[in-house]
Motif scaffolding. Structure first.
Motif, PDB file in Angstrom:
ATOM      1  N   ARG A  72       0.835  -1.214   0.000  1.00 23.69           N
ATOM      2  CA  ARG A  72       0.000   0.000   0.000  1.00 23.69           C
ATOM      3  C   ARG A  72       0.860   1.250   0.000  1.00 23.69           C
ATOM      4  NH1 ARG A  72      -3.113  -3.888   1.331  1.00 23.69           N
ATOM      5  NH2 ARG A  72      -5.384  -3.774   1.312  1.00 23.69           N
ATOM      6  N   ALA A  76       0.836   4.121  -2.853  1.00 24.73           N
ATOM      7  CA  ALA A  76       0.570   5.517  -2.495  1.00 24.73           C
ATOM      8  C   ALA A  76       1.698   6.425  -2.984  1.00 24.73           C
ATOM      9  CB  ALA A  76       0.405   5.647  -0.984  1.00 24.73           C
ATOM     10  N   LEU A  79       1.284   7.039  -6.614  1.00 25.21           N
ATOM     11  CA  LEU A  79       0.146   7.931  -6.818  1.00 25.21           C
ATOM     12  C   LEU A  79       0.549   9.389  -6.600  1.00 25.21           C
ATOM     13  CD1 LEU A  79      -2.739   7.189  -7.483  1.00 25.21           C
ATOM     14  CD2 LEU A  79      -3.295   7.392  -5.066  1.00 25.21           C
ATOM     15  N   GLN A  80       1.398   9.587  -5.592  1.00 29.39           N
ATOM     16  CA  GLN A  80       1.849  10.949  -5.291  1.00 29.39           C
ATOM     17  C   GLN A  80       2.604  11.559  -6.463  1.00 29.39           C
ATOM     18  OE1 GLN A  80       4.093  10.844  -1.681  1.00 29.39           O
ATOM     19  NE2 GLN A  80       2.274  11.217  -0.455  1.00 29.39           N
ATOM     20  N   LYS A  87      -4.806  10.031  -9.940  1.00 28.07           N
ATOM     21  CA  LYS A  87      -5.439  10.106  -8.611  1.00 28.07           C
ATOM     22  C   LYS A  87      -6.934   9.820  -8.716  1.00 28.07           C
ATOM     23  CE  LYS A  87      -2.054  12.873  -6.284  1.00 28.07           C
ATOM     24  NZ  LYS A  87      -1.233  13.873  -6.852  1.00 28.07           N
ATOM     25  N   ALA A  90      -7.458   6.190  -9.264  1.00 24.14           N
ATOM     26  CA  ALA A  90      -7.263   5.465  -7.997  1.00 24.14           C
ATOM     27  C   ALA A  90      -8.533   5.540  -7.159  1.00 24.14           C
ATOM     28  CB  ALA A  90      -6.087   6.075  -7.232  1.00 24.14           C
ATOM     29  N   PHE A  91      -9.134   6.722  -7.167  1.00 25.02           N
ATOM     30  CA  PHE A  91     -10.357   6.925  -6.387  1.00 25.02           C
ATOM     31  C   PHE A  91     -11.485   6.053  -6.941  1.00 25.02           C
ATOM     32  CE2 PHE A  91     -14.261   9.343  -5.475  1.00 25.02           C
ATOM     33  CZ  PHE A  91     -14.177   9.341  -4.084  1.00 25.02           C
ATOM     34  N   ARG A  94     -11.064   2.409  -6.360  1.00 25.45           N
ATOM     35  CA  ARG A  94     -10.843   2.115  -4.929  1.00 25.45           C
ATOM     36  C   ARG A  94      -9.483   1.487  -4.701  1.00 25.45           C
ATOM     37  NH1 ARG A  94     -16.639   0.724  -2.559  1.00 25.45           N
ATOM     38  NH2 ARG A  94     -17.813   1.973  -3.986  1.00 25.45           N
ATOM     39  N   SER A  95      -8.462   2.135  -5.261  1.00 24.49           N
ATOM     40  CA  SER A  95      -7.094   1.627  -5.166  1.00 24.49           C
ATOM     41  C   SER A  95      -6.679   1.403  -3.714  1.00 24.49           C
ATOM     42  CB  SER A  95      -6.148   2.632  -5.823  1.00 24.49           C
ATOM     43  OG  SER A  95      -4.859   2.494  -5.326  1.00 24.49           O
ATOM     44  N   LEU A  98      -5.252   4.248  -1.389  1.00 21.48           N
ATOM     45  CA  LEU A  98      -6.016   5.258  -0.651  1.00 21.48           C
ATOM     46  C   LEU A  98      -6.109   4.879   0.829  1.00 21.48           C
ATOM     47  CD1 LEU A  98      -8.907   5.811  -3.212  1.00 21.48           C
ATOM     48  CD2 LEU A  98      -6.865   7.208  -2.893  1.00 21.48           C
ATOM     49  N   ASP A 100      -7.325   4.005   4.374  1.00 20.24           N
ATOM     50  CA  ASP A 100      -8.617   3.553   4.893  1.00 20.24           C
ATOM     51  C   ASP A 100      -8.559   3.479   6.423  1.00 20.24           C
ATOM     52  OD1 ASP A 100      -7.032   1.389   5.346  1.00 20.24           O
ATOM     53  OD2 ASP A 100      -8.348  -0.091   4.435  1.00 20.24           O
ATOM     54  N   TRP A 198      -3.477   2.651   7.093  1.00 17.29           N
ATOM     55  CA  TRP A 198      -4.296   1.608   6.443  1.00 17.29           C
ATOM     56  C   TRP A 198      -4.779   0.602   7.489  1.00 17.29           C
ATOM     57  CZ3 TRP A 198       0.279   3.161   3.780  1.00 17.29           C
ATOM     58  CH2 TRP A 198       0.019   3.889   2.616  1.00 17.29           C
TER      59      TRP A 198
END
Ligand SMILES: Cc1cc2nc3c(=O)[nH]c(=O)nc-3n(C[C@H](O)[C@H](O)[C@H](O)COP(=O)(O)O)c2cc1C
Length: 248
Positions: A72, A76, A79-80, A87, A90-91, A94-95, A98, A100, A198
């Motif tokens: 994870r 992430a 993604l950054q 991004k 990913a949303f 539901r990558s 993200l 949680d 996470w």
């Protein structure tokens, strides 16, 4: 009544405890983990509610969690570096990247506290010989959080939220009690807010009652002789902490 030995021992433990960010591979016997929990359960709490629970991972389970959380973290990090479309994707998908977690672990620091935060981070990287502009090395070091810094044991601290700040305060006192009991037994710890990012993999691994929220983790093990463990970010002195009396 405390005798002088208690006073000196406690002062020594409080002052010498440092966050340990590199551990030897040696296992911690199960009885020792139990003994630390048995000490820490005497922590005070609001109306003695003891509004926290602990999940302990060792061996294969710990390795599995390390894999899942590191995966994870890597997702992430990618993604950054990506643009707005990545991004959004990913949303929508539901990558796993993200967060949680049950609590927000990314916040704006108040301006007044930012210098301490920065100094602590820069000091850590300087100890490790990581240059400020070396983003890749900094990422690798950040990733160590999700590898529990090589610790053979990781504890996840859960708390009931209904008492608001006070249950989190209780959990904090419990956390320090765990750290000091470990320290007294020659073990090292690192409290890890990062492990609140996470919650999914931890909830999959343990039967966590739904009302209990993941607050943070605690890496536990035998400190290695790596230079990172000598890092001491220091503290503000008492005078800086004290709020002066109002004068007219
Ligand atoms: C609630 C809490 C969360 C923390 N989270 C992290 C973390 O995620 N990663 C980390 O390397 N250190 C973490 N730390 C350790 C702090 O950075 C450390 O306690 C602080 O810099 C003071 O250093 P010392 O513990 O060595 O005295 C955390 C400490 C606390 C109390």
């Amino acid at each position: 009544m405390a005798d002088n030995d208690d006073t000196e021992a406690l002062a020594r433990l409080l002052r010498s405890r440092r966050s340990i960010r590199d551990f030897s591979a040696a296992e911690v016997p199960a009885e020792l983990i139990t003994a630390i929990l048995d000490d820490a359960r005497w922590a005070p709490s609001w109306s003695n509610t003891q509004p926290y629970k602990v999940a302990v991972a060792t061996g294969n389970l710990k390795e599995q969690l390390k894999e899942q959380l590191s995966e994870r973290y890597d997702a992430a990090t990618k993604l950054q570096g990506g643009g707005v479309f990545r991004k959004l994707a990913a949303f929508l998908t539901r990558s796993k990247a993200l967060p949680d977690g049950d609590f927000n672990t990314r916040f704006e620091y108040p301006k007044e506290l930012t210098p301490r935060r920065r100094a602590t981070g820069f000091g850590l990287y300087a100890t490790l010989g990581i240059a400020r502009e070396d983003g890749a090395a900094r990422n690798r070091q950040m990733r160590r959080n999700f590898e529990f810094f090589g610790a053979p044991v990781v504890l996840f601290i859960f708390v009931r939220q209904e008492l608001g700040a006070y249950s989190v305060l209780d959990a904090g006192i419990f956390l320090q009690s765990l750290m000091l009991s470990a320290q007294a037994r020659g073990l090292g710890t690192c409290a890890e807010g990062a492990l609140g990012t996470w919650a999914g993999p931890v909830r999959e691994a343990f039967e966590v009652p739904p009302a209990y929220k993941l607050l943070c983790g605690l890496a536990l093990g035998w400190p290695s002789d790596h230079v990172v463990n000598a890092y001491n970010p220091g503290r503000a002195d008492v005078a800086e902490m004290l709020i002066p009396v109002k004068r007219d």
